[in-house]
Design an enzyme around this catalytic site. Sequence first.
Site, PDB file in Angstrom:
ATOM      1  N   GLY A 241       1.988   0.439   8.000  1.00  0.00           N
ATOM      2  CA  GLY A 241       3.444   0.610   7.869  1.00  0.00           C
ATOM      3  C   GLY A 241       3.786   1.691   6.866  1.00  0.00           C
ATOM      4  CG  ASP A 245       7.853  -3.119   1.100  1.00  0.00           C
ATOM      5  OD1 ASP A 245       7.122  -2.823   0.150  1.00  0.00           O
ATOM      6  OD2 ASP A 245       7.562  -3.961   1.963  1.00  0.00           O
ATOM      7  CE  LYS A 246       9.405   1.372  -5.800  1.00  0.00           C
ATOM      8  NZ  LYS A 246      10.321   2.091  -6.688  1.00  0.00           N
ATOM      9  CG  LEU A 267      -7.364  -3.798   5.017  1.00  0.00           C
ATOM     10  CD1 LEU A 267      -7.358  -2.602   4.077  1.00  0.00           C
ATOM     11  CD2 LEU A 267      -8.231  -3.517   6.227  1.00  0.00           C
ATOM     12  CE  LYS A 279       2.883  -3.669 -11.269  1.00  0.00           C
ATOM     13  NZ  LYS A 279       2.563  -2.683 -12.321  1.00  0.00           N
TER      14      LYS A 279
END
Length: 342
Positions: A241, A245-246, A267, A279
């Site tokens: 993607g 976006d955080k 993954l 994060k």
Amino acid sequence: MAAVTVDGEKEEKGVPRRSHSPTTPAAAVVVEEEEEKEEQPYHYHMGPSVNTYEPKTIGIDEFRRMSRKQQKKHMRQEMWEAGAEEYKAKRRLKNKESRKRRRAHNREEAEAEAEDDGAAGEKKPAAEQKHSGCRVVIDMDFDDRMSQREVRSVCAQVGRCYAVNRQTAAPVDLHITRLHGQARRHFDTSMAQHRNWDPSYVAMEDAEYLDLFPAGRLVYLTADSPNVIESLDPASVYVIGGIVDKNRFPRLTLEKAAAQGIAHAQLPIAKYVRMATRKVMTVNQIFEMLVRFLAVGDWERAFVDVIPSRKFKDGREDKPSAVEADGATQEDCKEENQHQDQ
């Protein structure tokens, strides 16, 4: 009473003093007032007089009926407005030129930054390369969910992916899909050098990935997926993607994959390393993990080589694996990292 001068001459009161050099004959003595040149009067710029001024906004008769004070006020107002329009015109022209210079400067800085990030594509490919046979897609279909700054960031990350693909020992077929809107404009202006990118390492597409590949071959990589991949299948097409976006849009990519009826997975990061934070990963970090795994065949080594040290649980430089860390289980690690964005 007469005053005595240095030369011994008497100076009568009210009589101007004569001055002369000791070597000058008496007949050549000139009175100081006669030597002084007549001063020229200083002419101040007073502007037009109300007696001769012709008003621009009212008739001459109406102007003459005003008091002198009103006439002066009206004359000054008209003169100021006339000068203001000229001043504004000059100011607009100056601002326009300033904006033009600033845009050119910003464009040069953006190009220089892109080159520093590896987006210019000037680096030579690795000496020995063998194509991995895998295909990776960066989905840029989230343009409307990002700010202009975030769009610039994700475009720079795409540039890094291109640079990494040129340098890795096992390059992939990299496709950038649904390139439109702000991202397309940024590539066409601030990153115009992408037109010189080697097409054997990247393909810039306006189309959706469903128009390019069979749906049964697509696997959307998302941290929200319950599925975990253990290897990379050359027959599959892995989708990343392209969004910054955080954590503002949880499950966004998972829901898109489900709505399109395509496979999804994450993954195996939690299986091999312990993360200290939730994060999100950047687009280029996920891409580097994929190509690093294809080059070395080891997920742990791929993660350790790519993920920054500050994101590991203990922050040590050696970046220990999850299975070696103080009895922590794989399930503990998986829970710690389930929100990592892939």
